[in-house]
Structures are given as structure tokens and as C-alpha cells.
Design a protein around this motif. Structure first.
Motif, PDB file in Angstrom:
ATOM      1  N   GLU A 179       0.827  -1.206   0.000  1.00 14.64           N
ATOM      2  CA  GLU A 179       0.000   0.000   0.000  1.00 14.64           C
ATOM      3  C   GLU A 179       0.859   1.254   0.000  1.00 14.64           C
ATOM      4  O   GLU A 179       0.520   2.259  -0.637  1.00 14.64           O
ATOM      5  CB  GLU A 179      -0.938   0.004   1.205  1.00 14.64           C
ATOM      6  CG  GLU A 179      -1.946   1.151   1.174  1.00 14.64           C
ATOM      7  CD  GLU A 179      -2.887   1.156   2.363  1.00 14.64           C
ATOM      8  OE1 GLU A 179      -3.738   2.054   2.420  1.00 14.64           O
ATOM      9  OE2 GLU A 179      -2.765   0.255   3.228  1.00 14.64           O
ATOM     10  N   THR A 180       1.997   1.202   0.703  1.00 11.38           N
ATOM     11  CA  THR A 180       2.919   2.342   0.710  1.00 11.38           C
ATOM     12  C   THR A 180       3.420   2.631  -0.692  1.00 11.38           C
ATOM     13  O   THR A 180       3.448   3.789  -1.136  1.00 11.38           O
ATOM     14  CB  THR A 180       4.115   2.060   1.640  1.00 11.38           C
ATOM     15  OG1 THR A 180       3.645   1.798   2.958  1.00 11.38           O
ATOM     16  CG2 THR A 180       5.066   3.256   1.671  1.00 11.38           C
ATOM     17  N   LEU A 181       3.817   1.585  -1.404  1.00 15.95           N
ATOM     18  CA  LEU A 181       4.325   1.774  -2.765  1.00 15.95           C
ATOM     19  C   LEU A 181       3.229   2.319  -3.683  1.00 15.95           C
ATOM     20  O   LEU A 181       3.487   3.199  -4.512  1.00 15.95           O
ATOM     21  CB  LEU A 181       4.865   0.451  -3.305  1.00 15.95           C
ATOM     22  CG  LEU A 181       6.084  -0.112  -2.561  1.00 15.95           C
ATOM     23  CD1 LEU A 181       6.463  -1.491  -3.107  1.00 15.95           C
ATOM     24  CD2 LEU A 181       7.270   0.845  -2.685  1.00 15.95           C
ATOM     25  N   ALA A 182       2.016   1.806  -3.534  1.00 13.17           N
ATOM     26  CA  ALA A 182       0.908   2.278  -4.369  1.00 13.17           C
ATOM     27  C   ALA A 182       0.571   3.735  -4.065  1.00 13.17           C
ATOM     28  O   ALA A 182       0.373   4.548  -4.986  1.00 13.17           O
ATOM     29  CB  ALA A 182      -0.325   1.399  -4.148  1.00 13.17           C
TER      30      ALA A 182
ATOM     31  N   PRO B  80       4.439  12.001  -2.762  1.00 13.92           N
ATOM     32  CA  PRO B  80       4.799  12.791  -1.571  1.00 13.92           C
ATOM     33  C   PRO B  80       6.247  13.254  -1.647  1.00 13.92           C
ATOM     34  O   PRO B  80       7.070  12.671  -2.363  1.00 13.92           O
ATOM     35  CB  PRO B  80       4.601  11.793  -0.435  1.00 13.92           C
ATOM     36  CG  PRO B  80       4.894  10.464  -1.064  1.00 13.92           C
ATOM     37  CD  PRO B  80       4.327  10.564  -2.464  1.00 13.92           C
ATOM     38  N   ASP B  81       6.540  14.298  -0.904  1.00  8.69           N
ATOM     39  CA  ASP B  81       7.936  14.749  -0.791  1.00  8.69           C
ATOM     40  C   ASP B  81       8.715  13.846   0.155  1.00  8.69           C
ATOM     41  O   ASP B  81       9.899  13.577  -0.057  1.00  8.69           O
ATOM     42  CB  ASP B  81       7.985  16.187  -0.275  1.00  8.69           C
ATOM     43  CG  ASP B  81       7.273  17.151  -1.194  1.00  8.69           C
ATOM     44  OD1 ASP B  81       7.575  17.154  -2.402  1.00  8.69           O
ATOM     45  OD2 ASP B  81       6.387  17.893  -0.710  1.00  8.69           O
ATOM     46  N   VAL B  82       8.046  13.404   1.222  1.00  8.47           N
ATOM     47  CA  VAL B  82       8.690  12.595   2.260  1.00  8.47           C
ATOM     48  C   VAL B  82       7.748  11.461   2.664  1.00  8.47           C
ATOM     49  O   VAL B  82       6.533  11.666   2.775  1.00  8.47           O
ATOM     50  CB  VAL B  82       9.027  13.451   3.509  1.00  8.47           C
ATOM     51  CG1 VAL B  82       9.643  12.576   4.611  1.00  8.47           C
ATOM     52  CG2 VAL B  82       9.971  14.584   3.144  1.00  8.47           C
ATOM     53  N   VAL B  83       8.313  10.275   2.877  1.00 13.17           N
ATOM     54  CA  VAL B  83       7.565   9.151   3.423  1.00 13.17           C
ATOM     55  C   VAL B  83       8.082   8.873   4.829  1.00 13.17           C
ATOM     56  O   VAL B  83       9.280   8.649   5.017  1.00 13.17           O
ATOM     57  CB  VAL B  83       7.715   7.883   2.560  1.00 13.17           C
ATOM     58  CG1 VAL B  83       6.960   6.711   3.203  1.00 13.17           C
ATOM     59  CG2 VAL B  83       7.202   8.130   1.144  1.00 13.17           C
TER      60      VAL B  83
ATOM     61  N   ARG C 203      14.076   0.234  -0.607  1.00 12.87           N
ATOM     62  CA  ARG C 203      14.782  -0.176  -1.831  1.00 12.87           C
ATOM     63  C   ARG C 203      13.884  -0.025  -3.054  1.00 12.87           C
ATOM     64  O   ARG C 203      14.333   0.443  -4.115  1.00 12.87           O
ATOM     65  CB  ARG C 203      15.250  -1.628  -1.702  1.00 12.87           C
ATOM     66  CG  ARG C 203      16.334  -1.860  -0.651  1.00 12.87           C
ATOM     67  CD  ARG C 203      16.962  -3.228  -0.837  1.00 12.87           C
ATOM     68  NE  ARG C 203      17.918  -3.522   0.224  1.00 12.87           N
ATOM     69  CZ  ARG C 203      17.654  -4.305   1.267  1.00 12.87           C
ATOM     70  NH1 ARG C 203      16.457  -4.878   1.389  1.00 12.87           N
ATOM     71  NH2 ARG C 203      18.564  -4.531   2.194  1.00 12.87           N
ATOM     72  N   ALA C 204      12.621  -0.437  -2.930  1.00 13.23           N
ATOM     73  CA  ALA C 204      11.694  -0.357  -4.060  1.00 13.23           C
ATOM     74  C   ALA C 204      11.457   1.091  -4.480  1.00 13.23           C
ATOM     75  O   ALA C 204      11.401   1.403  -5.676  1.00 13.23           O
ATOM     76  CB  ALA C 204      10.372  -1.032  -3.700  1.00 13.23           C
ATOM     77  N   LEU C 205      11.314   1.993  -3.508  1.00 20.43           N
ATOM     78  CA  LEU C 205      11.111   3.399  -3.830  1.00 20.43           C
ATOM     79  C   LEU C 205      12.318   3.976  -4.552  1.00 20.43           C
ATOM     80  O   LEU C 205      12.177   4.821  -5.446  1.00 20.43           O
ATOM     81  CB  LEU C 205      10.814   4.191  -2.559  1.00 20.43           C
ATOM     82  CG  LEU C 205       9.443   3.950  -1.914  1.00 20.43           C
ATOM     83  CD1 LEU C 205       9.347   4.667  -0.576  1.00 20.43           C
ATOM     84  CD2 LEU C 205       8.321   4.410  -2.841  1.00 20.43           C
TER      85      LEU C 205
ATOM     86  N   THR D 267      12.029   9.416  -6.603  1.00 19.84           N
ATOM     87  CA  THR D 267      12.106   8.835  -5.269  1.00 19.84           C
ATOM     88  C   THR D 267      11.814   9.883  -4.208  1.00 19.84           C
ATOM     89  O   THR D 267      12.495  10.911  -4.154  1.00 19.84           O
ATOM     90  CB  THR D 267      13.504   8.244  -5.003  1.00 19.84           C
ATOM     91  OG1 THR D 267      13.819   7.293  -6.012  1.00 19.84           O
ATOM     92  CG2 THR D 267      13.558   7.573  -3.642  1.00 19.84           C
ATOM     93  N   PRO D 268      10.811   9.670  -3.371  1.00 13.74           N
ATOM     94  CA  PRO D 268      10.602  10.612  -2.266  1.00 13.74           C
ATOM     95  C   PRO D 268      11.713  10.450  -1.239  1.00 13.74           C
ATOM     96  O   PRO D 268      12.417   9.423  -1.213  1.00 13.74           O
ATOM     97  CB  PRO D 268       9.257  10.168  -1.683  1.00 13.74           C
ATOM     98  CG  PRO D 268       9.178   8.707  -2.004  1.00 13.74           C
ATOM     99  CD  PRO D 268       9.856   8.547  -3.342  1.00 13.74           C
TER     100      PRO D 268
END
Length: 221
Positions: free
Chosen positions: A40-43, A50-53, A69-71, A77-78
Motif C-alpha cells: 500500500e505504501t508503494l501504491a 509525496p515529498d517525504v515518506v 529499496r523499491a522506492l 524517489t521521495p
């Protein structure tokens, strides 16, 4: 000034709610979404940009390390700040190696979490004081595995080496400025040049590099 857009990722609803309150309490920060699992985070990150996760380590589906790693494999990339109750050495090093821009504990003061988001968004990195001390002690407790200077170290000026030495001790920009009698803006300029010359992403990597190579081992004697 546009507010920094933050995605909060944690599998605990109460934690997400608490972090949302912390972020929205700052005028320059805003929560744009929440996620309860790795997928869900990746989706959400792909949808919301977002600027920051703010990312928990332990989540269902994919843990925070895998998500980081996926991001980083994506075109945009945030910035990523790990927020966790588990201040373990293995998590800290895995997170930094995966590309996290910050690492703070969930019981950190609200101001520290807010500042971690701001620092990450501006391209800097932040570790909670406890994590910084732990990161440094990992290398000071044992002989450095590689005593040779890293590539690019010879390009640093004398002042840049002074700044790197204080960085390696875990000092903040304000503390470095006070020690060297220069402005914080000048400190930031030096840090930018240090990172560029050493091929590093942020100050966390600089701390690791300096201690891994024992660049300032005499400071510990």
C-alpha cells in the motif's frame, strides 16, 4: 511557501493517527495520505507523489527496508525517514544502506520528527541523537576494517576536513558552526561540497564513511 507533503506508513492505526497530528501541527508540513502495509505504501507513493515518506520498519507485505529499496528503484524517489520503536543496530544499518534519509524513534519529541521531515525534504539527513551515538560507537568500538582514505578524500580542503571530523562525531550544523566560528549557511555549503567530492548522498553516509575508514581515529585516543 508550499507545505512539505508527507505520506505516513505504519501498520498501527493509532501510530498513524499520532504521527498525522504531529505533522499537521506544523504549518509547513501536511499529511497527504496514509498506508498500512508495504504494498500500500508503494501504491500510495506512486499515486500521491509525496515529498517525504515516514516509514515504519515492520509492516505486513514488505518491511520498511524492502519498501525503501523499491522506492529508490523508481524514477522519482521521495525522501524517506524511518520511524520505528526498534532502535536496533541491524535496522539502522540496513535502512541507511537501502537509501533512507533519516532514522528516528517513535518516542522522539514531536519537534524532532517534524525537523527530520524538513531536513529530509531539503536533501539533508537526520538521525535521532541515540541513533547517531549508536552509529558512531559501532565503529569506534572496533578497529576500522579499511585504514586507507576513501576516494575523493584528498580533494577536501583543510576546512572541509574539519567539518567532516565534527560530522563524524555526530555534531549538528549549529554545533559545527559554533565550534568553527562560522555561519550555519557556511557549514551547509561545506557539507554539500564534502558529499559531492566523496560521492555520498547525505551526512549519515559521511558519518559511516569517516568512522569506517578511521579518518579521525586520533580523536578517540
Amino acid at each position: 511557501m508550499n507545505a512539505i507533503r508527507v505520506l505516513i506508513a505504519d501498520d498501527e492505526p493509532l501510530v498513524r493517527g499520532g504521527l498525522s497530528l504531529v505533522i499537521d501541527a506544523a504549518d509547513d508540513l501536511t499529511v497527504v495520505g496514509e498506508a498500512a502495509s508495504g504494498p500500500e505504501t508503494l501504491a500510495q507513493a506512486a499515486h500521491l507523489n509525496p515529498d517525504v515518506v515516514l516509514l515504519d520498519i515492520r509492516m505486513p507485505g514488505s518491511d520498511g527496508i524492502a519498501v525503501t529499496r523499491a522506492l529508490h528503484s523508481r524514477p522519482r524517489t521521495p525522501r524517506i525517514v524511518i520511524v520505528t520503536t526498534f532502535g536496533l543496530d541491524s535496522y539502522l544499518h540496513q535502512a541507511l544502506a537501502a537509501g533512507a534519509d533519516g532514522f528516528v524513534l517513535k518516542d522522539s519529541p514531536a519537534e524532532l520528527i517534524q525537523q527530520a521531515v524538513r531536513s529530509a525534504a531539503s536533501g539533508d539527513a537526520v538521525l535521532s541523537p541515540a541513533m547517531t551515538r549508536r552509529l558512531i560507537s559501532r565503529y569506534t568500538a572496533n578497529p576500522p576494517p579499511d585504514p586507507t582514505p576513501p576516494p575523493g578524500y584528498g580533494q577536501l580542503t583543510g576546512r572541509e576536513r574539519e567539518v567532516l571530523r565534527l560530522l563524524a562525531q555526530g555534531q549538528s550544523n549549529a554545533e559545527i558552526a559554533s565550534r568553527l566560528f562560522i555561519s550555519e549557511a557556511t557549514v551547509k555549503t561545506h557539507i554539500t561540497r564534502i558529499l559531492m567530492k566523496l560521492g555520498l548522498r547525505d551526512r549519515a553516509q559521511a558519518i559511516v564513511l569517516a568512522n569506517r575508514h578511521g579518518l579521525f581515529a586520533d580523536d578517540r585516543r
